[in-house]
Design an enzyme around this catalytic site. Structure first.
Site, PDB file in Angstrom:
ATOM      1  CG  ASP A   1      62.613  98.950  77.284  1.00 21.45           C
ATOM      2  OD1 ASP A   1      63.446  98.080  77.575  1.00 21.45           O
ATOM      3  OD2 ASP A   1      62.824 100.171  77.422  1.00 21.45           O
TER       4      ASP A   1
ATOM      5  CG  ASP B   1      69.489 101.965  78.326  1.00 20.82           C
ATOM      6  OD1 ASP B   1      68.893 101.926  77.231  1.00 20.82           O
ATOM      7  OD2 ASP B   1      68.932 101.695  79.404  1.00 20.82           O
TER       8      ASP B   1
HETATM    9  C1  GLA Z   1      65.044 101.625  78.983  1.00 20.74           C
HETATM   10  C2  GLA Z   1      65.484 101.682  77.541  1.00 20.74           C
HETATM   11  C3  GLA Z   1      65.645 103.107  77.100  1.00 20.74           C
HETATM   12  C4  GLA Z   1      64.347 103.850  77.280  1.00 20.74           C
HETATM   13  C5  GLA Z   1      63.894 103.721  78.727  1.00 20.74           C
HETATM   14  C6  GLA Z   1      62.500 104.288  78.916  1.00 20.74           C
HETATM   15  O1  GLA Z   1      66.048 102.059  79.838  1.00 20.74           O
HETATM   16  O2  GLA Z   1      66.666 100.966  77.378  1.00 20.74           O
HETATM   17  O3  GLA Z   1      66.056 103.166  75.743  1.00 20.74           O
HETATM   18  O4  GLA Z   1      63.380 103.320  76.405  1.00 20.74           O
HETATM   19  O5  GLA Z   1      63.861 102.376  79.160  1.00 20.74           O
HETATM   20  O6  GLA Z   1      62.081 104.173  80.210  1.00 20.74           O
END
Ligand code: GLA
Length: 725
Positions: free
Chosen positions: A474, A544
């Site tokens: 990420d 997300d």
């Molecule tokens: C980001 C990702 C999510 C999750 C969060 C965790 O927003 O896109 O899928 O993994 O971080 O903090």
């Protein structure tokens, strides 16, 4: 990993030159795929001119007869790689200040070679050019993928001058196109609503698509485009389309300039914005790879070329089975202990899922990651939450016959972390200026070797300890306040470029050390959805936003460029955590089947009927996965043009297809929809597995499949069609 990709990108990232065999005739250069040609010629004074990118031409000599699209006193409009200088008035691909201050560059032909690579589907042409006055060379690389109808290109710039030169612009390619009109299609958006589709009829002047956010580049624009030629309307199935995508994860710029003679010049590459690059004597600079395709079968044809190329060459593990999974994020967020996780694994195993992914929140001891305030950089397990370690959770999943995946955000550092206490200078910051935090975190300076080494070691150690099968990589903020303690003042503007090369070096090291581990790229959802990352990671978390109806738009847009197998898509709880909307489980599942399938919710909260339904759905997904992920993809109905979405995947032998149709909010007096299908065999008959009804392929494609009326909001219907022998 596809074998032919490594040599291609090895050249790309190391700046090595792949030398060819015998030189061909210098006058006409015709780079061909099965269905397209890129034609260039060499003039008597050595200019390399671009003539054609379109349908395949076997004898291209007549095409090169017209030297330019305009009178010479109006400048040169079709240089194969435009520079500032000579007769060029338009924005150039290459703008250099030479060692002696000269700002002009005029490239002339030296030689070219064409050779077929070990993979005989791939041919590489290298055109060598040199400046008329200065010791500056440029090599243009064109790699043609015959069956996929894709041609990729990049440039290598070599400084043989006595001193340093400054590169102000260093695009990967300049592509002149001549048509009556140009309809630009591109993807725009924001966090949680990425990949929305925009169509713009280009008028005279310039239009650019770019990112200046340094690292999280694709929430707002994607470095990809389609141009529909000679038509003012976008068409999925008919007409000529040129499409392109840049394999680069940093600042990018695509510039579309239509001049006074209606010639469109497309510049594509790393963004020159605040990015001067000083190239020392004897050094060379390699631009990112630009991927092009041409289709005479509309936008759908162009997408399918890109999808084929991506699966066969562009994407690491492009054909690997994607395990159905449960991800802990929306089910547990930061609040869990070993018991929560083992229960989640029990539930996932019981549902027939194949992998459990432990998301954010498992690390940090002195500065535990119990929310987004702390812990990034400290990649040791949080002993309070998980006293028996990650390996215990991993083995628990493995004993249940499931794979185990884990979340990292390796490019970041929390001010509240051991790492920051030990190395406060490792983050990108400007001494004396206030640091700008975003999600309470700072960006590590990947241009520095010691930082890269730390990341490779820390991530590898955690992966080894956990015996992990899958990594979600990420990255959750943009980069600003650019300055590196590791660069002298002459090289500060190179930080973004060097950061991305540093990132690729890390990914090369980690993926080589763990060749069988699958990686998922994520950047607050779809903030880094590009072929640069996909060289290392077979899939990216699309957004997300897990709301099924919003996802119809996001995935529809993403499919313009990227194959279904790259799009992470999960079923989540209702009301949806990002939008508050409720959609039926069947709809959430049907939409998630338009990507790599998983769940992101607390299964213990679901009623028994839904759990039974999920068990049934999981069996269906596993059985259909090869078709859903690797079949030929057709967009049938656009969510940007009305209140419904439809798409289908067809097997290579055209014997099997899955059709998905999703209605939007309920409407009064709704009528059944007649949905013409694509890609089937008109001679065959197909049985709908669920109803048993048999249809002719010709009937389905010319008349259509009847989608029943639906009662209620956001109802989906799916058909599995199998050819009748
Ligand atoms: C980001 C990702 C999510 C999750 C969060 C965790 O927003 O896109 O899928 O993994 O971080 O903090």
């Amino acid at each position: 990993m596809n074998k032919t990709l490594k040599p291609l990108f090895a050249c790309l990232f190391s700046g090595l030159i792949c030398t060819g065999a015998a030189a061909a005739e210098p006058q006409v250069i015709n780079i061909k795929t099965d269905g397209s040609s890129m034609v260039m010629s060499v003039t008597s004074d050595g200019e390399v001119l671009f003539h054609h990118f379109g349908g395949r031409i076997d004898d291209a000599t007549p095409v090169t007869g017209i030297k330019s699209y305009r009178r010479t006193d109006h400048g040169t409009d079709n240089l194969a790689y435009s520079t500032m200088g000579g007769r060029n008035f338009r924005e150039p691909a290459l703008r250099v200040t030479h060692a002696d201050g000269d700002m002009n560059t005029e490239l002339r032909y030296v030689s070219h070679t064409t050779r077929t690579l070990a993979d005989t589907n791939v041919t590489r042409t290298v055109i060598k050019l040199t400046d008329t006055n200065q010791a500056l060379d440029v090599e243009l690389f064109y790699t043609a993928y015959a069956e996929e109808n894709v041609i990729t290109t990049h440039a290598v710039i070599r400084n043989r001058e006595k001193g340093s030169i400054v590169l102000h612009s260093f695009y990967s390619s300049s592509l002149p196109v001549k048509a009556r009109s140009y309809l630009l299609t591109h993807l725009y958006g924001a966090w949680a609503r990425e990949s929305q589709v925009d169509h713009t009829l280009l008028t005279h002047g310039s239009k650019s698509i770019e990112s200046r956010k340094q690292v999280r580049t694709t929430h707002t624009e994607n470095p990809a485009f389609m141009i529909t030629l000679d038509s003012e309307s976008f068409d999925e199935n008919y007409g000529e389309v040129i499409a392109g995508a840049l394999a680069w994860s940093g600042n990018f710029r695509l510039n579309f300039e239509v001049d006074e003679f209606n010639v469109l010049n497309i510049l594509a590459g790393a963004n020159p914005y605040a990015s001067d690059y000083t190239l020392g004597a004897g050094e060379s600079f390699t631009t990112p790879e630009m991927i092009y395709t041409y289709s005479s079968e509309g936008a759908g044809g162009a997408s399918r070329h890109l999808h084929d190329w991506a699966r066969n060459y562009g994407v690491w593990h492009g054909h690997t089975y994607a395990p159905t999974l449960l991800n802990s994020w929306e089910g547990a967020y930061f609040t869990f202990d070993a018991k929560t996780l083992t229960e989640m694994i029990d539930d996932a195993a019981d549902m027939g899922l194949e992998m459990f992914v432990l998301d954010d929140g498992w690390f940090g001891n002195k500065y535990p990651r119990n929310d987004s305030n702390a812990g990034l950089g400290d990649w040791q397990v949080n002993a309070k939450k998980l006293p028996e370690g990650i390996d215990y959770i991993a083995s628990y999943a493995h004993q249940k016959g499931m794979k185990f995946g884990i979340w990292f955000e390796p490019e970041m550092i929390s001010p509240d972390s051991d790492l920051y206490r030990a190395h406060p200078d490792w983050c990108i910051h400007i001494p004396g200026r206030m640091q700008v935090e975003s999600r309470h975190q700072l960006v590590l300076d990947l241009s520095r070797k010691e930082v890269r080494e730390y990341i490779i070691d820390a991530v590898s150690a955690a992966m080894e300890r956990g015996n992990v099968d899958y990594v979600k990589w990420d990255m959750n903020r943009n980069m600003n306040m650019l300055h590196s303690d590791g660069l002298d003042s002459a090289h500060q503007k190179e930080l973004n470029h060097r950061y991305i090369l540093g990132l690729y070096e890390i990914l090369e090291a980690v993926t080589s050390r763990f060749p069988d581990v699958l990686f998922e790229s994520c950047a607050g959802g779809g903030g880094r959805f590009d072929f640069g990352m996909m060289h290392y990671m077979p899939q990216a978390w699309c957004s997300d936003d897990t709301d099924a109806f919003m996802r119809c738009r996001i995935q529809y847009g993403t499919s313009m460029v990227f194959p279904v197998s790259t799009m992470g898509a999960h079923v989540s709880a209702v009301p949806n955590h990002q939008m508050g909307r409720s959609t039926p489980l069947a709809t959430r599942a049907a939409v998630a089947m338009g990507g790599t399938y998983g769940y992101e919710l607390d299964l213990t909260r679901l009623p028994k009927e839904e759990l039974d339904e999920i068990r049934r759905l999981n069996e269906k997904v596993k059985a259909l996965q090869p078709l859903l992920l690797y079949g030929e993809f057709y967009r049938l109905c656009s969510p940007f043009e009305g209140n419904k979405t439809a798409f289908m995947s067809v097997s290579e032998d055209r014997r099997e297809a899955v059709v998905t149709h999703v209605y939007g909010p309920a409407e009064p007096n709704r009528q059944p929809v007649l949905l013409p299908l694509r890609g089937l065999d008109a001679e065959k008959e197909y049985r709908d597995v669920e109803s048993g009804r048999v249809y002719g392929g010709d009937e389905l494609m010319t008349h259509g499949l009847t989608i029943p009326r639906a009662w209620g909001d956001y109802m989906a219907t799916q058909f599995h069609l199998v050819a009748v022998d």
